[in-house]
Design a protein around this motif. Structure first.
Motif: not given
Length: 101
Positions: A69-79
């Protein structure tokens, strides 16, 4: 001879802040930049029509792989995990976008 802990603490803080590469060479960034469009290997076709619905609706479906789950403003890896379902939601938990990866 006593070594200073300052350099070690500084490097630790930079890793936690995402200023240094993550283990495995992954980078971090905004969802829109880190989540490319991929072929449907996560069962996305069976989830059509969930945009705008509460994310709890995903519990009604058997998912092929993990859910992120991806919340507003969240950063993720490019994995990338082709079987992982990414559910981008708004602050109320309503689904904005579903994507594999």
């Amino acid at each position: 001879m006593r070594l200073s802990r300052a350099p070690l603490a500084c490097v630790g803080a930079m890793v936690l802040a995402g200023c240094l590469p993550v283990m495995g060479g992954y980078r971090m960034g905004p969802v829109d930049e880190m989540l490319p469009s991929l072929p449907d290997r996560c069962g996305l076709a069976a989830l059509s029509g969930l945009t705008g619905q509460p994310m709890e609706r995903l519990a009604d479906f058997r998912l092929i792989g993990p859910l992120r789950v991806l919340w507003p403003g969240q950063e993720i890896t490019n994995e990338i995990d082709p079987t992982r379902l990414n559910a981008q939601v708004d602050v109320t938990g309503r689904i904005l976008r579903l994507a594999c990866g």
